[in-house]
Motif scaffolding. Structure first.
Motif, PDB file in Angstrom:
ATOM      1  N   GLY A  21       0.886  -1.305  -0.075  1.00  0.00           N
ATOM      2  CA  GLY A  21      -0.173  -0.069   0.010  1.00  0.00           C
ATOM      3  C   GLY A  21       0.738   1.173  -0.104  1.00  0.00           C
ATOM      4  O   GLY A  21       1.914   1.137   0.174  1.00  0.00           O
ATOM      5  N   TYR A  22       0.086   2.261  -0.334  1.00  0.00           N
ATOM      6  CA  TYR A  22       0.825   3.582  -0.440  1.00  0.00           C
ATOM      7  C   TYR A  22       1.250   4.156   1.054  1.00  0.00           C
ATOM      8  O   TYR A  22       1.977   4.805   1.058  1.00  0.00           O
ATOM      9  N   ASP A  23       0.377   3.725   1.898  1.00  0.00           N
ATOM     10  CA  ASP A  23       0.580   4.208   3.217  1.00  0.00           C
ATOM     11  C   ASP A  23       2.172   3.662   3.696  1.00  0.00           C
ATOM     12  O   ASP A  23       2.990   4.319   4.078  1.00  0.00           O
ATOM     13  N   THR A  24       2.303   2.526   3.439  1.00  0.00           N
ATOM     14  CA  THR A  24       3.601   1.913   3.737  1.00  0.00           C
ATOM     15  C   THR A  24       4.739   2.653   3.071  1.00  0.00           C
ATOM     16  O   THR A  24       5.836   2.887   3.629  1.00  0.00           O
ATOM     17  N   HIS A  26       4.844   5.662   1.922  1.00  0.00           N
ATOM     18  CA  HIS A  26       5.003   6.970   2.315  1.00  0.00           C
ATOM     19  C   HIS A  26       5.842   6.932   3.968  1.00  0.00           C
ATOM     20  O   HIS A  26       6.572   7.800   3.929  1.00  0.00           O
ATOM     21  N   SER A  27       5.385   5.765   4.536  1.00  0.00           N
ATOM     22  CA  SER A  27       6.179   5.794   5.713  1.00  0.00           C
ATOM     23  C   SER A  27       7.528   5.450   5.687  1.00  0.00           C
ATOM     24  O   SER A  27       8.397   6.186   6.185  1.00  0.00           O
ATOM     25  N   ASP A  30       9.230   8.640   4.585  1.00  0.00           N
ATOM     26  CA  ASP A  30       9.259   9.539   5.939  1.00  0.00           C
ATOM     27  C   ASP A  30      10.692   9.159   6.708  1.00  0.00           C
ATOM     28  O   ASP A  30      11.166   9.784   7.149  1.00  0.00           O
TER      29      ASP A  30
END
Length: 67
Positions: A21-24, A26-27, A30
């Motif tokens: 996923g994109y959330d992972t 993006h983390s 970060d």
């Protein structure tokens, strides 16, 4: 491995890194995964992805706990 270009878009980078996923993604960004930006085009190099994963490698015991 997979037939992906050296400079991958985000979807290709997620496949290369084995994340879903994109959330992972993006983390990871970060946490220091480098992104190349030219105008509005964003790419992640395989070399930078490999360096990021190697930098975050840790020795773990059988149960997944740090040694």
């Amino acid at each position: 491995m997979q037939n992906l270009p050296e400079y991958m878009n985000f979807k290709q980078a997620m496949k290369y890194l084995g994340i879903g996923g994109y959330d992972t993604l993006h983390s990871f960004i970060d946490e220091g995964l480098k992104v190349i930006v030219v105008r509005n085009i964003k790419r992640i190099s395989k070399t930078d992805a490999d360096k990021f994963m190697h930098k975050h490698s840790k020795k773990m015991n059988y149960w997944g706990m740090p040694k």
